[in-house]
Scaffold this motif. Structure first.
Motif, PDB file in Angstrom:
ATOM      1  N   LYS A 125      13.568  43.935  24.468  1.00 28.24           N
ATOM      2  CA  LYS A 125      14.831  43.897  24.523  1.00 28.24           C
ATOM      3  C   LYS A 125      15.653  45.312  23.732  1.00 28.24           C
ATOM      4  O   LYS A 125      16.554  45.364  24.280  1.00 28.24           O
ATOM      5  N   ILE A 126      15.049  45.837  22.987  1.00 26.81           N
ATOM      6  CA  ILE A 126      15.395  46.998  22.546  1.00 26.81           C
ATOM      7  C   ILE A 126      15.581  48.096  23.343  1.00 26.81           C
ATOM      8  O   ILE A 126      16.344  48.782  23.484  1.00 26.81           O
ATOM      9  N   GLU A 127      14.605  47.981  24.537  1.00 24.01           N
ATOM     10  CA  GLU A 127      14.675  49.328  25.499  1.00 24.01           C
ATOM     11  C   GLU A 127      15.883  48.840  26.525  1.00 24.01           C
ATOM     12  O   GLU A 127      16.438  49.931  26.869  1.00 24.01           O
ATOM     13  N   ASN A 128      16.165  47.516  26.594  1.00 27.16           N
ATOM     14  CA  ASN A 128      17.311  47.106  27.364  1.00 27.16           C
ATOM     15  C   ASN A 128      18.789  47.372  26.778  1.00 27.16           C
ATOM     16  O   ASN A 128      19.870  47.005  27.506  1.00 27.16           O
ATOM     17  N   LEU A 129      18.915  47.692  25.462  1.00 28.29           N
ATOM     18  CA  LEU A 129      20.095  47.882  24.907  1.00 28.29           C
ATOM     19  C   LEU A 129      20.610  49.023  25.333  1.00 28.29           C
ATOM     20  O   LEU A 129      20.024  50.134  25.714  1.00 28.29           O
ATOM     21  N   HIS A 130      22.059  49.231  25.370  1.00 23.45           N
ATOM     22  CA  HIS A 130      22.829  50.161  25.765  1.00 23.45           C
ATOM     23  C   HIS A 130      22.578  51.236  24.444  1.00 23.45           C
ATOM     24  O   HIS A 130      22.410  50.913  23.482  1.00 23.45           O
ATOM     25  N   PRO A 131      22.560  52.492  25.094  1.00 28.90           N
ATOM     26  CA  PRO A 131      22.549  53.716  23.957  1.00 28.90           C
ATOM     27  C   PRO A 131      23.403  53.585  22.711  1.00 28.90           C
ATOM     28  O   PRO A 131      22.784  53.861  21.628  1.00 28.90           O
ATOM     29  N   TYR A 132      24.682  52.925  23.018  1.00 29.10           N
ATOM     30  CA  TYR A 132      25.686  52.928  21.903  1.00 29.10           C
ATOM     31  C   TYR A 132      25.154  51.967  20.936  1.00 29.10           C
ATOM     32  O   TYR A 132      25.487  51.952  19.737  1.00 29.10           O
ATOM     33  N   GLN A 133      24.751  50.923  21.792  1.00 26.20           N
ATOM     34  CA  GLN A 133      24.314  49.665  20.670  1.00 26.20           C
ATOM     35  C   GLN A 133      23.112  49.915  19.931  1.00 26.20           C
ATOM     36  O   GLN A 133      23.121  49.810  18.693  1.00 26.20           O
ATOM     37  N   THR A 134      22.012  50.741  20.592  1.00 31.70           N
ATOM     38  CA  THR A 134      20.904  51.252  19.520  1.00 31.70           C
ATOM     39  C   THR A 134      21.374  52.147  18.627  1.00 31.70           C
ATOM     40  O   THR A 134      21.087  52.014  17.527  1.00 31.70           O
ATOM     41  N   GLU A 190      33.887  48.484  27.572  1.00 31.82           N
ATOM     42  CA  GLU A 190      35.050  48.334  26.861  1.00 31.82           C
ATOM     43  C   GLU A 190      34.859  47.066  26.023  1.00 31.82           C
ATOM     44  O   GLU A 190      35.100  47.024  24.595  1.00 31.82           O
ATOM     45  N   LYS A 191      34.499  45.995  26.708  1.00 33.36           N
ATOM     46  CA  LYS A 191      34.014  44.607  25.791  1.00 33.36           C
ATOM     47  C   LYS A 191      33.055  45.005  25.029  1.00 33.36           C
ATOM     48  O   LYS A 191      33.008  44.488  23.710  1.00 33.36           O
ATOM     49  N   MET A 192      31.929  45.650  25.238  1.00 32.60           N
ATOM     50  CA  MET A 192      30.766  46.298  24.209  1.00 32.60           C
ATOM     51  C   MET A 192      31.361  46.964  23.391  1.00 32.60           C
ATOM     52  O   MET A 192      31.069  46.611  21.980  1.00 32.60           O
ATOM     53  N   ARG A 193      32.176  47.971  23.584  1.00 32.21           N
ATOM     54  CA  ARG A 193      32.601  48.735  22.474  1.00 32.21           C
ATOM     55  C   ARG A 193      33.385  48.055  21.298  1.00 32.21           C
ATOM     56  O   ARG A 193      33.520  48.148  19.948  1.00 32.21           O
ATOM     57  N   ILE A 194      34.388  46.954  21.858  1.00 33.50           N
ATOM     58  CA  ILE A 194      35.151  45.899  20.842  1.00 33.50           C
ATOM     59  C   ILE A 194      34.066  45.304  20.090  1.00 33.50           C
ATOM     60  O   ILE A 194      34.439  44.923  18.969  1.00 33.50           O
ATOM     61  N   GLN A 195      33.008  44.702  20.764  1.00 31.09           N
ATOM     62  CA  GLN A 195      32.227  43.937  19.975  1.00 31.09           C
ATOM     63  C   GLN A 195      31.363  44.874  18.911  1.00 31.09           C
ATOM     64  O   GLN A 195      31.253  44.325  17.524  1.00 31.09           O
ATOM     65  N   LEU A 196      31.227  46.151  19.144  1.00 31.72           N
ATOM     66  CA  LEU A 196      30.378  46.804  18.149  1.00 31.72           C
ATOM     67  C   LEU A 196      31.163  47.320  17.141  1.00 31.72           C
ATOM     68  O   LEU A 196      30.693  47.216  16.040  1.00 31.72           O
ATOM     69  N   PHE A 197      32.486  47.502  17.444  1.00 34.01           N
ATOM     70  CA  PHE A 197      33.465  47.882  16.316  1.00 34.01           C
ATOM     71  C   PHE A 197      33.660  46.594  15.346  1.00 34.01           C
ATOM     72  O   PHE A 197      33.617  46.911  14.287  1.00 34.01           O
ATOM     73  N   THR A 198      33.780  45.434  15.873  1.00 30.38           N
ATOM     74  CA  THR A 198      34.002  44.082  15.257  1.00 30.38           C
ATOM     75  C   THR A 198      32.884  43.853  14.407  1.00 30.38           C
ATOM     76  O   THR A 198      32.923  43.623  13.154  1.00 30.38           O
ATOM     77  N   LEU A 199      31.422  44.205  14.815  1.00 33.83           N
ATOM     78  CA  LEU A 199      30.350  44.256  14.118  1.00 33.83           C
ATOM     79  C   LEU A 199      30.144  44.967  12.992  1.00 33.83           C
ATOM     80  O   LEU A 199      29.986  44.515  11.883  1.00 33.83           O
ATOM     81  N   TYR A 200      30.561  46.167  13.305  1.00 34.08           N
ATOM     82  CA  TYR A 200      30.391  47.135  12.125  1.00 34.08           C
ATOM     83  C   TYR A 200      31.578  46.900  11.080  1.00 34.08           C
ATOM     84  O   TYR A 200      31.136  47.157   9.963  1.00 34.08           O
TER      85      TYR A 200
END
Length: 202
Positions: A11-20, A173-183
């Motif tokens: 699961k970690i390997e499949n993460l986008h680099p930005y997510q990691t 872009e969806k992932m970027r919004i999700q990461l920003f919200t999470l942070y």
């Protein structure tokens, strides 16, 4: 054909680099706050009442501000899924200004501490108030810079229908919004924990 359940490592390997990077950054930040909080609690009891300590009103107000910002940032993904860049940008901009208000109130809170005779070079427990709130402010500042960059990008894409369509159909872009919200949620949680520790300790 049955799907094999992925291992934790896969699961970690499949993460986008930005997510990691985001998750590692949050983990590292969490450790910093954890160790600093332990050091703060380990400084021993201090009779803060004797010097007229009271929780700065600005810290209390900033806590309400950060809670409101948690609500405004939660609207971002909703507006993105509704394909409303204008509302998405407004929500992000409001979150940014609430972050600015939080930062200003924190600085005012430091001035309130100084007026009570609690400065950075004074009592150890008092010094940690500056250090912990300052580190949090630094981390939140990074999110605010990123928020401002996103706002400028959205303003530009609003003026170009092609760019707008590309953005609304881009899973990145969806992932970027999700990461920003999470942070941002993470920063909210950190401050709430710190504030509760300050209240219970003093």
């Amino acid at each position: 054909m049955e799907k094999t359940e992925q291992t934790w490592f896969q699961k970690i390997e499949n993460l986008h680099p930005y997510q990691t990077l985001m998750y590692l950054g949050m983990f590292g930040s969490g450790l910093i706050f954890l160790f600093m909080t332990i050091a703060f609690l380990a400084t021993g009891p201090t009779n803060m009442d004797a010097i007229g300590f009271r929780m700065p009103k600005s810290f209390i107000m900033s806590t309400f501000i950060i809670l409101i910002s948690g609500y405004t940032v939660s609207k971002m993904l909703k507006f993105y899924l509704q394909e409303s860049i204008r509302e998405l940008r407004k929500s992000l901009m409001l979150t940014f200004w609430l972050g600015v208000a939080f930062c200003v109130l924190q600085v005012i809170g430091w001035k309130e501490l100084t007026s009570m005779g609690i400065d950075f070079a004074g009592l150890p427990k008092g010094s940690f108030l500056y250090v912990l709130s300052g580190i949090h402010l630094f981390h939140l500042g990074g999110a605010m810079v990123f928020a401002l960059i996103m706002v400028l990008q959205y303003q530009k894409k609003e003026k170009d229908e092609i760019q707008e369509i590309i953005m609304l159909t881009n899973p990145f872009e969806k992932m970027r919004i999700q990461l920003f919200t999470l942070y941002w949620y993470f920063m909210d949680l950190i401050w709430l924990v710190l504030f509760m520790i300050f209240v219970l300790t003093f």
